[in-house]
Motif scaffolding. Structure first.
Motif, PDB file in Angstrom:
ATOM      1  N   LEU A  17     -10.169   3.387  -1.038  1.00  0.00           N
ATOM      2  CA  LEU A  17      -8.745   3.627  -0.787  1.00  0.00           C
ATOM      3  C   LEU A  17      -7.940   3.708  -2.088  1.00  0.00           C
ATOM      4  CD1 LEU A  17      -8.235   1.276   2.297  1.00  0.00           C
ATOM      5  CD2 LEU A  17      -8.260   3.765   2.324  1.00  0.00           C
ATOM      6  N   ASN A  18      -8.580   3.425  -3.223  1.00  0.00           N
ATOM      7  CA  ASN A  18      -7.903   3.516  -4.521  1.00  0.00           C
ATOM      8  C   ASN A  18      -6.645   2.679  -4.622  1.00  0.00           C
ATOM      9  OD1 ASN A  18      -9.638   5.056  -6.025  1.00  0.00           O
ATOM     10  ND2 ASN A  18      -8.769   6.991  -5.352  1.00  0.00           N
ATOM     11  N   TYR A  19      -6.750   1.435  -4.225  1.00  0.00           N
ATOM     12  CA  TYR A  19      -5.667   0.488  -4.460  1.00  0.00           C
ATOM     13  C   TYR A  19      -6.291  -0.851  -4.791  1.00  0.00           C
ATOM     14  CZ  TYR A  19      -6.232  -2.028   0.005  1.00  0.00           C
ATOM     15  OH  TYR A  19      -6.718  -2.812   1.034  1.00  0.00           O
ATOM     16  N   GLN A  20      -5.473  -1.823  -5.189  1.00  0.00           N
ATOM     17  CA  GLN A  20      -6.031  -3.124  -5.514  1.00  0.00           C
ATOM     18  C   GLN A  20      -5.486  -4.191  -4.559  1.00  0.00           C
ATOM     19  OE1 GLN A  20      -6.332  -0.347  -7.972  1.00  0.00           O
ATOM     20  NE2 GLN A  20      -4.692  -1.459  -8.946  1.00  0.00           N
ATOM     21  N   TYR A  29      -1.346  -3.630  -4.061  1.00  0.00           N
ATOM     22  CA  TYR A  29      -0.460  -2.714  -4.782  1.00  0.00           C
ATOM     23  C   TYR A  29      -1.225  -1.449  -5.125  1.00  0.00           C
ATOM     24  CZ  TYR A  29      -2.941  -4.491  -8.880  1.00  0.00           C
ATOM     25  OH  TYR A  29      -3.925  -4.852  -9.763  1.00  0.00           O
ATOM     26  N   THR A  30      -0.469  -0.394  -5.334  1.00  0.00           N
ATOM     27  CA  THR A  30      -1.065   0.866  -5.774  1.00  0.00           C
ATOM     28  C   THR A  30      -0.724   1.045  -7.252  1.00  0.00           C
ATOM     29  OG1 THR A  30       0.939   2.047  -5.187  1.00  0.00           O
ATOM     30  CG2 THR A  30      -0.785   1.941  -3.514  1.00  0.00           C
ATOM     31  N   ASN A  31      -1.349   2.029  -7.860  1.00  0.00           N
ATOM     32  CA  ASN A  31      -1.172   2.194  -9.302  1.00  0.00           C
ATOM     33  C   ASN A  31       0.110   2.909  -9.686  1.00  0.00           C
ATOM     34  OD1 ASN A  31      -3.515   0.848 -10.133  1.00  0.00           O
ATOM     35  ND2 ASN A  31      -4.732   2.578  -9.414  1.00  0.00           N
ATOM     36  N   HIS A  32       0.883   3.379  -8.706  1.00  0.00           N
ATOM     37  CA  HIS A  32       2.166   3.961  -9.098  1.00  0.00           C
ATOM     38  C   HIS A  32       3.316   2.995  -8.806  1.00  0.00           C
ATOM     39  CE1 HIS A  32       1.836   5.036  -4.921  1.00  0.00           C
ATOM     40  NE2 HIS A  32       2.815   5.923  -4.905  1.00  0.00           N
ATOM     41  N   MET A  33       2.961   1.731  -8.572  1.00  0.00           N
ATOM     42  CA  MET A  33       3.985   0.694  -8.397  1.00  0.00           C
ATOM     43  C   MET A  33       4.081  -0.163  -9.639  1.00  0.00           C
ATOM     44  SD  MET A  33       3.379  -0.895  -4.707  1.00  0.00           S
ATOM     45  CE  MET A  33       4.499  -2.195  -5.067  1.00  0.00           C
ATOM     46  N   HIS A  89      -6.786  -0.613 -15.013  1.00  0.00           N
ATOM     47  CA  HIS A  89      -5.452  -0.573 -14.408  1.00  0.00           C
ATOM     48  C   HIS A  89      -4.429  -0.035 -15.399  1.00  0.00           C
ATOM     49  CE1 HIS A  89      -1.587  -2.514 -12.902  1.00  0.00           C
ATOM     50  NE2 HIS A  89      -1.917  -1.629 -11.987  1.00  0.00           N
ATOM     51  N   LEU A  91       9.514   8.576  -8.695  1.00  0.00           N
ATOM     52  CA  LEU A  91       8.674   7.702  -7.878  1.00  0.00           C
ATOM     53  C   LEU A  91       9.377   7.217  -6.610  1.00  0.00           C
ATOM     54  CD1 LEU A  91       7.001   5.598 -10.692  1.00  0.00           C
ATOM     55  CD2 LEU A  91       5.880   7.247  -9.190  1.00  0.00           C
ATOM     56  N   THR A  92      10.687   7.083  -6.669  1.00  0.00           N
ATOM     57  CA  THR A  92      11.394   6.509  -5.524  1.00  0.00           C
ATOM     58  C   THR A  92      12.064   7.558  -4.638  1.00  0.00           C
ATOM     59  OG1 THR A  92      13.298   6.119  -6.957  1.00  0.00           O
ATOM     60  CG2 THR A  92      11.811   4.262  -6.596  1.00  0.00           C
ATOM     61  N   ARG A 106      -2.728  10.406  -7.403  1.00  0.00           N
ATOM     62  CA  ARG A 106      -2.458   8.994  -7.635  1.00  0.00           C
ATOM     63  C   ARG A 106      -3.726   8.346  -8.171  1.00  0.00           C
ATOM     64  NH1 ARG A 106      -1.838   5.364  -2.605  1.00  0.00           N
ATOM     65  NH2 ARG A 106      -3.854   4.590  -3.250  1.00  0.00           N
ATOM     66  N   PRO A 107      -3.669   7.758  -9.363  1.00  0.00           N
ATOM     67  CA  PRO A 107      -4.909   7.262  -9.964  1.00  0.00           C
ATOM     68  C   PRO A 107      -5.467   6.011  -9.304  1.00  0.00           C
ATOM     69  CG  PRO A 107      -3.053   6.971 -11.475  1.00  0.00           C
ATOM     70  CD  PRO A 107      -2.505   7.579 -10.224  1.00  0.00           C
ATOM     71  N   GLY A 108      -6.776   5.922  -9.279  1.00  0.00           N
ATOM     72  CA  GLY A 108      -7.451   4.683  -8.885  1.00  0.00           C
ATOM     73  C   GLY A 108      -8.006   4.043 -10.140  1.00  0.00           C
ATOM     74  N   PRO A 110       5.970   2.972  -4.170  1.00  0.00           N
ATOM     75  CA  PRO A 110       7.247   2.503  -4.729  1.00  0.00           C
ATOM     76  C   PRO A 110       8.472   3.106  -4.063  1.00  0.00           C
ATOM     77  CG  PRO A 110       6.220   4.069  -6.211  1.00  0.00           C
ATOM     78  CD  PRO A 110       5.227   3.808  -5.129  1.00  0.00           C
ATOM     79  N   GLU A 111       8.297   4.177  -3.291  1.00  0.00           N
ATOM     80  CA  GLU A 111       9.479   4.732  -2.625  1.00  0.00           C
ATOM     81  C   GLU A 111       9.912   3.861  -1.441  1.00  0.00           C
ATOM     82  OE1 GLU A 111       6.428   6.015  -2.890  1.00  0.00           O
ATOM     83  OE2 GLU A 111       6.145   7.756  -1.583  1.00  0.00           O
ATOM     84  N   TYR A 126       9.564  -1.057  -4.168  1.00  0.00           N
ATOM     85  CA  TYR A 126       9.598  -0.522  -5.525  1.00  0.00           C
ATOM     86  C   TYR A 126       8.693  -1.272  -6.504  1.00  0.00           C
ATOM     87  CZ  TYR A 126      11.466   0.834 -10.039  1.00  0.00           C
ATOM     88  OH  TYR A 126      11.592   1.288 -11.317  1.00  0.00           O
ATOM     89  N   VAL A 181       0.344   7.406 -14.670  1.00  0.00           N
ATOM     90  CA  VAL A 181       1.489   7.625 -13.782  1.00  0.00           C
ATOM     91  C   VAL A 181       2.796   7.707 -14.571  1.00  0.00           C
ATOM     92  CG1 VAL A 181       2.900   6.610 -11.938  1.00  0.00           C
ATOM     93  CG2 VAL A 181       0.409   6.467 -11.816  1.00  0.00           C
ATOM     94  N   PHE A 182       2.962   6.754 -15.485  1.00  0.00           N
ATOM     95  CA  PHE A 182       4.280   6.605 -16.108  1.00  0.00           C
ATOM     96  C   PHE A 182       4.465   7.420 -17.389  1.00  0.00           C
ATOM     97  CE2 PHE A 182       3.928   2.964 -13.266  1.00  0.00           C
ATOM     98  CZ  PHE A 182       5.161   2.995 -12.637  1.00  0.00           C
ATOM     99  N   PHE A 241       0.804  -1.223   0.000  1.00  0.00           N
ATOM    100  CA  PHE A 241       0.000   0.000   0.000  1.00  0.00           C
ATOM    101  C   PHE A 241       0.839   1.277   0.000  1.00  0.00           C
ATOM    102  CE2 PHE A 241      -2.817   3.191   2.052  1.00  0.00           C
ATOM    103  CZ  PHE A 241      -3.832   3.157   1.130  1.00  0.00           C
ATOM    104  N   GLN A 299      -1.956   3.080 -14.837  1.00  0.00           N
ATOM    105  CA  GLN A 299      -0.490   2.993 -14.949  1.00  0.00           C
ATOM    106  C   GLN A 299       0.039   3.972 -15.991  1.00  0.00           C
ATOM    107  OE1 GLN A 299       1.333  -0.989 -14.702  1.00  0.00           O
ATOM    108  NE2 GLN A 299       1.431  -0.045 -12.695  1.00  0.00           N
TER     109      GLN A 299
END
Lengths: 455, 298
Positions: free
Chosen positions: A402-405, A365-369, B104, B139-140, B233-235, A332-333, A336, B111-112, A329, B108
């Protein structure tokens, strides 16, 4: 205590236990962000060489955050059984690892020795474990707990029903609850992450859950995952709850950032025991996750694996019914990609069990991972093989609040069928009574039809 | 509306038509395909499977023989959660799982990917960037996404001097959010501020932008109010959600509580034009009361 090792002729000197612990970890972006990782792959192995040869006494004597400064350290150190520790204090970490993996060492043996371990020792041995080691070691250990039903018994796999809704609409929440139940989700708990944390709103949803639980005579637990103080206020105003939830951290500073302390958690537990609806004795639900201490700058320069192990040491004191790491959750920081999430999920689950707490995992996971549904499906199979107590269950794996999967309603029945696992017994019997599964446990045409509850 | 039944009959129809028109028997599959392509009418060449992302999930009930269909559809109206999706054994139906993967994929990509240079030019934004060298580092390393080089700070000092309001657009975690909303919200915001007699100067565009970068911008430009429009951050429900973070005289390391946030700006939430008007009111109030965040009592 030797803090120096040599690999391929190069000597590596480590400053102290905190330094060598961080450098011995599998690579995690969070440790990198904290600036504490090994400088090279070889240094990582050199650090593990040092960790492998530390004795448990070395580690006990050097907690990563000083006893005087930190409540979590005090709770962990004070809970160590002196007699058991005395028996194992001269073991090195590699000896502990090989003892856990030994075919003659049983789960009961491990649970006993666990009373002589600190979080730092548990973190240390985890650093020496491969993924399959973590699965094999965890598989031996069964930690069960009782609230209204018993979770964590051999041969079971449970799921939290997580009916989250972007505006806490009671009818929308109930729709997700009903459908989840038909898939056999919710034997661990029916637990909502609310948008509105207020005692009034928390109470309203708890009463709704209580109504459903009573009307359909569902043998399970209910909970609304607001801040602990809001849940306490709701209970004081008469709201029914089986479990009190809280996110916890591995340092006092981290817990302060969450607005909690050990004293507050104990007060909440006492309130749940005296005014809650559960049979007990286990009435607490905790969530954790690697990296949360760093995110509130409360990590004391310590690696995220060790801080996570300390969460479990803290949790154990309050005899929880459920503990789960929310492993993907945080973003990626800290973790990753899918490789790091899968590793962390296996680490956390193993560490929780070795600590002696009833462990589940929010494989997510979140969508920026750099991860997707395949990755958490992989992780859920690995964890089921490792004897994980429970997963989350959400409509189609998509948390619309929560906008994650995370794992969906369909994952737990699949895993149960694949690995011959069952829901908690009274819940399974209830499913049969409702006609969601037949006497052999096979899904019926009612499994997936939420409208059967509209009778 | 596509379900497996519809899809199957669609495929069957296409195959049937191809069989009728292509009378050559026992050809190899490649030749068959080529022949089919040659002989297909233009109508078939234009044939296209329906766009599953246009389906309103709230109206789609895939449970084959529900106990109470009407009641089920009413339940579905009350939540965006993916219920009533039925199953293939214990697994997902093909179409719902493709829809999930499509949503999804959009998240993605948001974001990218990067905000296009064309959009930055079209909106006359002044482009700058934080210390991150690429998306991965963005991102990191959240710490780098809130800092600028000395050159960039000096550039801001020269280019923008003590504006009343400094508007900033940042890619954040969703470039799609900026592509979808920036062109609508900026004119609305400018128009709203103009009604209060507030002129807006150069608007900055920050690549690899984290929210606290607005604090550095505040210090460099000496603006009274900084308003950052940034991709959330997208859902899976939407990848196009944008937020506005607004602060009165922001400073580096100030408490988060000093920011006022307007979130959920997208066509399914607060539409950009409406949000622009609302934000201009907020800014006016901050300028009057010389404060923002939790201290701004409206």
């Amino acid at each position: 205590m030797i803090l120096k090792s040599k690999l391929f002729g190069t000597t590596y000197q480590f400053k102290d236990i905190v330094d060598v612990f961080a450098k011995a970890n599998e690579e995690k972006s969070g440790d990198r962000l904290a600036g504490i990782t090994a400088g090279s792959a070889e240094e990582r192995v050199a650090a593990r060489m040092v960790v492998a040869n530390l004795t448990l006494e070395d580690i006990r004597n050097n907690p990563v955050v000083p006893y005087e400064e930190d409540e979590v350290t005090r709770i962990i150190q004070d809970s160590v059984n002196k007699r058991i520790f005395g028996q194992i204090k001269n073991w090195t970490v590699q000896e502990l690892r090989e003892w856990i993996l030994d075919e003659n060492t049983t789960g009961e043996d491990i649970i006993r020795i666990s009373r002589g371990l600190t979080a730092e020792m548990i973190s240390a041995v985890t650093k020496l474990m491969s993924n399959l080691d973590l699965i094999y070691g965890a598989r031996k250990i069964r930690i069960s707990a009782h609230c209204n039903t018993t979770i964590g018994l051999e041969g079971t796999l449970s799921a939290r029903l997580q009916p989250n809704h972007p505006t806490d609409d009671p009818d929308g929440i109930v729709a997700s609850v009903m459908e989840g139940l038909t898939y056999g989700i919710g034997d661990a708990v029916i637990g909502l992450n609310p948008v509105d944390d207020s005692a009034e709103s928390v109470g309203r949803i708890l009463r709704k859950f209580e109504e459903i639980k009573n009307k359909w005579e569902i043998p399970t637990q209910i909970c609304v995952l607001a801040h602990v103080t809001d849940q306490m206020e709701a209970i004081r105003r008469g709201a029914p709850t089986d479990l009190i939830f809280q996110s916890i951290a591995g340092s006092e500073k981290g817990n302060t950032a969450f607005g909690i302390s050990g004293g507050l958690i104990e007060e909440a537990r006492q309130l749940a025991l005296s005014d809650g609806t559960a049979t007990g004795p286990n009435v607490m639900y905790f969530e954790t996750g690697q990296g949360s201490e760093l995110s509130s700058n409360a990590h004391h320069g310590v690696d995220q694996l060790t801080m996570e192990a300390r969460c479990y040491g803290f949790a154990k004191k309050y005899q929880p019914f459920l503990v789960n790491t929310v492993v993907g959750f945080i973003g990626p920081e800290y973790l990753y990609d899918s490789k790091q999430v899968i590793r962390a999920g296996l680490e956390d689950h193993f560490m929780g069990k070795l600590t002696g707490i009833p462990m589940g995992v929010d494989a997510c996971y979140t969508n920026h991972m750099k991860a997707d549904q395949n990755d958490i499906e992989n992780l859920s199979v690995l964890l089921s093989a490792a004897g994980c107590n429970f997963f989350m269950g959400i409509p189609h794996g998509d948390d619309v609040m929560l906008n994650y999967q995370t794992t969906g309603y369909h994952e737990t029945p699949t895993l149960r069928e694949l690995l011959n696992l069952k829901p908690i017994k009274p819940f399974e019997e209830w499913m049969m009574k409702m006609g969601f599964i037949d006497e052999k446990g096979k899904m019926t045409s009612k499994a997936g039809d939420a409208s059967v509850f509209l009778k | 509306m596509v379900n497996d039944q519809d899809l199957k009959s669609l495929v069957a129809t296409i195959v049937k038509q191809m069989m009728n028109e292509d009378t050559v028997a026992n050809v190899n599959p490649a030749a068959e395909t080529a022949a089919a392509q040659q002989s297909a009418s233009s109508e078939e060449q234009d044939a296209c499977l329906p766009d599953i992302t246009e389906l309103d999930l709230k109206k789609e009930l895939l449970v084959p023989n529900p106990y109470d269909r009407e009641g089920y559809l009413k339940m579905k109206e009350r939540t965006p959660a993916r219920i009533g999706v039925w199953r293939a054994g214990p697994r997902y139906k093909t179409m719902t799982s493709l829809r999930f993967r499509a949503d999804h994929a959009a998240a993605q990509d948001a974001v990218f990917s990067y905000v296009s240079e064309d959009l930055v030019k079209k909106l006359n934004l002044v482009p700058i960037e934080t210390l991150c060298k690429d998306k991965d580092e963005y991102l990191t390393r959240p710490d780098l996404g809130r800092q600028f080089s000395d050159e960039t700070v000096n550039f801001m000092k020269v280019r923008v001097r003590s504006p009343k309001v400094q508007i900033v657009v940042g890619d954040g975690l969703s470039s799609a959010a900026i592509e979808a909303n920036a062109a609508d919200i900026i004119p609305a915001l400018k128009q709203g501020l103009k009604m209060y007699g507030i002129e807006v100067g150069d608007i900055l565009f920050v690549k690899h932008c984290r929210v606290p970068s607005m604090d550095v911008i505040g210090e460099a430009t000496d603006a009274d109010v900084v308003c950052l429009l940034v991709g959330e951050r997208p859902g899976l429900v939407t990848a196009e959600s944008m937020s506005a973070y607004i602060a009165y005289k922001p400073t580096v390391d100030m408490p988060e509580a000093r920011r006022t946030v307007v979130s959920n700006i997208h066509k399914g939430g607060t539409p950009a034009v409406e949000a622009g008007a609302h934000i201009s009111e907020l800014i006016k109030s901050m300028l009057d009361k010389k404060t923002s965040g939790i201290d701004l009592k409206l």
